[in-house]
Design a protein around this motif. Structure first.
Motif, PDB file in Angstrom:
ATOM      1  N   MET A  45     -41.196  64.041  64.260  1.00 26.52           N
ATOM      2  CA  MET A  45     -40.454  62.794  64.450  1.00 26.52           C
ATOM      3  C   MET A  45     -39.439  63.018  65.566  1.00 26.52           C
ATOM      4  SD  MET A  45     -41.531  60.618  62.142  1.00 26.52           S
ATOM      5  CE  MET A  45     -40.285  59.442  61.690  1.00 26.52           C
ATOM      6  N   PHE A  91     -41.613  54.367  64.514  1.00 26.13           N
ATOM      7  CA  PHE A  91     -41.004  53.966  63.247  1.00 26.13           C
ATOM      8  C   PHE A  91     -39.590  53.449  63.484  1.00 26.13           C
ATOM      9  CE2 PHE A  91     -44.065  55.289  60.142  1.00 26.13           C
ATOM     10  CZ  PHE A  91     -44.752  56.335  60.737  1.00 26.13           C
ATOM     11  N   LYS A 101     -29.833  58.271  52.963  1.00 26.51           N
ATOM     12  CA  LYS A 101     -31.190  58.483  53.449  1.00 26.51           C
ATOM     13  C   LYS A 101     -31.570  57.438  54.500  1.00 26.51           C
ATOM     14  CE  LYS A 101     -32.798  55.713  49.574  1.00 26.51           C
ATOM     15  NZ  LYS A 101     -33.372  55.769  48.215  1.00 26.51           N
ATOM     16  N   LEU A 102     -32.544  57.793  55.290  1.00 33.30           N
ATOM     17  CA  LEU A 102     -33.160  56.846  56.201  1.00 33.30           C
ATOM     18  C   LEU A 102     -34.246  56.083  55.446  1.00 33.30           C
ATOM     19  CD1 LEU A 102     -33.660  58.889  59.493  1.00 33.30           C
ATOM     20  CD2 LEU A 102     -32.305  56.816  59.248  1.00 33.30           C
ATOM     21  N   PHE A 104     -37.491  53.924  56.141  1.00 39.83           N
ATOM     22  CA  PHE A 104     -38.427  53.733  57.238  1.00 39.83           C
ATOM     23  C   PHE A 104     -39.317  52.524  57.008  1.00 39.83           C
ATOM     24  CE2 PHE A 104     -38.146  57.490  59.934  1.00 39.83           C
ATOM     25  CZ  PHE A 104     -37.430  58.366  59.134  1.00 39.83           C
ATOM     26  N   GLY A 105     -39.749  51.930  58.125  1.00 37.88           N
ATOM     27  CA  GLY A 105     -40.788  50.920  58.071  1.00 37.88           C
ATOM     28  C   GLY A 105     -42.150  51.585  58.021  1.00 37.88           C
TER      29      GLY A 105
ATOM     30  N   TYR B  33     -32.445  67.059  54.322  1.00 38.68           N
ATOM     31  CA  TYR B  33     -33.287  66.058  53.682  1.00 38.68           C
ATOM     32  C   TYR B  33     -34.721  66.587  53.593  1.00 38.68           C
ATOM     33  CZ  TYR B  33     -29.537  63.145  55.719  1.00 38.68           C
ATOM     34  OH  TYR B  33     -28.325  62.622  56.108  1.00 38.68           O
ATOM     35  N   TYR B  35     -38.449  64.759  53.146  1.00 38.60           N
ATOM     36  CA  TYR B  35     -39.183  63.498  53.113  1.00 38.60           C
ATOM     37  C   TYR B  35     -40.659  63.781  52.846  1.00 38.60           C
ATOM     38  CZ  TYR B  35     -35.243  61.083  55.393  1.00 38.60           C
ATOM     39  OH  TYR B  35     -34.004  60.541  55.694  1.00 38.60           O
ATOM     40  N   GLN B  37     -44.350  62.082  53.648  1.00 37.93           N
ATOM     41  CA  GLN B  37     -45.014  61.059  54.445  1.00 37.93           C
ATOM     42  C   GLN B  37     -46.511  61.049  54.131  1.00 37.93           C
ATOM     43  OE1 GLN B  37     -44.820  61.388  58.754  1.00 37.93           O
ATOM     44  NE2 GLN B  37     -45.217  59.215  59.014  1.00 37.93           N
ATOM     45  N   PRO B  43     -42.081  57.857  56.372  1.00 38.49           N
ATOM     46  CA  PRO B  43     -41.543  58.882  55.471  1.00 38.49           C
ATOM     47  C   PRO B  43     -40.694  58.260  54.360  1.00 38.49           C
ATOM     48  CG  PRO B  43     -41.204  59.492  57.776  1.00 38.49           C
ATOM     49  CD  PRO B  43     -41.662  58.070  57.764  1.00 38.49           C
ATOM     50  N   LEU B  45     -37.798  59.421  51.381  1.00 41.38           N
ATOM     51  CA  LEU B  45     -36.910  60.514  50.985  1.00 41.38           C
ATOM     52  C   LEU B  45     -37.252  61.019  49.593  1.00 41.38           C
ATOM     53  CD1 LEU B  45     -34.216  62.088  51.816  1.00 41.38           C
ATOM     54  CD2 LEU B  45     -33.154  60.612  50.108  1.00 41.38           C
ATOM     55  N   GLN B  48     -31.922  64.779  49.008  1.00 42.86           N
ATOM     56  CA  GLN B  48     -30.914  64.980  50.043  1.00 42.86           C
ATOM     57  C   GLN B  48     -29.854  65.927  49.515  1.00 42.86           C
ATOM     58  OE1 GLN B  48     -28.985  61.375  51.334  1.00 42.86           O
ATOM     59  NE2 GLN B  48     -27.294  62.456  52.307  1.00 42.86           N
ATOM     60  N   ASP B  56     -28.825  62.861  46.606  1.00 40.30           N
ATOM     61  CA  ASP B  56     -29.769  61.822  46.177  1.00 40.30           C
ATOM     62  C   ASP B  56     -31.096  62.472  45.868  1.00 40.30           C
ATOM     63  OD1 ASP B  56     -30.815  58.578  47.636  1.00 40.30           O
ATOM     64  OD2 ASP B  56     -31.487  59.647  45.855  1.00 40.30           O
ATOM     65  N   SER B  58     -33.213  60.527  43.647  1.00 45.65           N
ATOM     66  CA  SER B  58     -33.713  59.436  42.816  1.00 45.65           C
ATOM     67  C   SER B  58     -35.217  59.224  42.929  1.00 45.65           C
ATOM     68  CB  SER B  58     -32.983  58.135  43.171  1.00 45.65           C
ATOM     69  OG  SER B  58     -33.140  57.838  44.546  1.00 45.65           O
ATOM     70  N   GLN B  59     -35.826  59.629  44.036  1.00 49.96           N
ATOM     71  CA  GLN B  59     -37.263  59.429  44.199  1.00 49.96           C
ATOM     72  C   GLN B  59     -38.043  60.737  44.114  1.00 49.96           C
ATOM     73  OE1 GLN B  59     -38.437  55.884  46.782  1.00 49.96           O
ATOM     74  NE2 GLN B  59     -36.629  56.588  47.875  1.00 49.96           N
TER      75      GLN B  59
END
Lengths: 114, 115
Positions: A45, A91, A101-102, A104-105, B33, B35, B37, B43, B45, B48, B56, B58-59
């Protein structure tokens, strides 16, 4: 909830022409940052450009500019004078909550034709 | 300045096996972080860290995924046991400070294939 929408799964552009990649976002935060990243087939990225929610001027970085329309919640990327090396996934992403956090689309795949 | 390092670059395992990924952020970057993808998506997250504390997660599917960042530098992400749907690229990123304007620098990623 925060969300980024990129409605163009794929785009074609002729070499040396300009192209606009669309991005709309949704957030109730007043302070946020908008980013565009390029992801070539190699997978890394690459950061292209940043726009802060309080920035009054549209961001520019070389051939990249960000058309920021806050009221419409859009942050479109404009690439001028496209080059073959611009072929990649692009993106749009948003960051809020002071460094979280980022988001993203889904990305837009750009193909530059010679 | 060296970028974010990740290893391995590629990994193929069978379902129910375990796998671990390693990340070394840019020197001095406090925030790290991880991620995930999945092919054809942006991507997402997983977790973190700020120094060695979790900000974070949470996911993060905590029944099978775990991550740690000992001493606030390197980090490892583990999957145990792996499922077919874990096939993805795992990206590590770091940033200098915790702020909206701060760019995240990404590593080259680890491409995981679960058979």
């Amino acid at each position: 909830a925060q969300k980024i929408t990129q409605t163009q799964p794929g785009m074609f552009v002729q070499e040396k022409e300009a192209v606009t990649l669309d991005c709309t976002y949704d957030t109730s935060d007043q302070s946020y940052g908008l980013f565009w990243y390029k992801q070539p087939s190699s997978g890394e990225m690459i950061f292209l450009i940043y726009q802060g929610s309080y920035d009054e001027q549209n961001a520019t970085e070389g051939r990249y500019s960000l058309n920021f329309q806050k009221a419409r919640k859009s942050a479109n990327l404009v690439i001028s004078a496209s080059q073959l090396g611009d072929s990649a996934m692009y993106f749009c992403a948003m960051r809020y909550n002071q460094g979280g956090k980022l988001i993203f689309g889904q990305g837009t795949e750009l193909s530059v034709k010679p | 300045e060296a970028g974010v390092a990740q290893s391995p670059r590629y990994k193929i395992i069978e379902k129910r096996q375990s796998v671990a990924f390693w990340c070394n952020p840019i020197s001095g970057h406090a925030t790290l972080y991880w991620y995930q993808q999945i092919l054809g998506q942006g991507p997402k997250l997983l977790i973190q860290f700020q120094n060695n504390g979790v900000v974070d997660d949470s996911q993060l599917p905590k029944d099978r995924f775990s991550a740690e960042r000992l001493k606030g530098v390197d980090s490892t992400l583990k999957i145990q046991p792996a499922k077919l749907e874990d096939s993805a690229v795992y990206l590590c990123a770091s940033s200098l400070v915790l702020a909206n304007y701060n760019e995240q620098f990404f590593g080259p990623g680890t491409r995981l294939t679960v058979l």
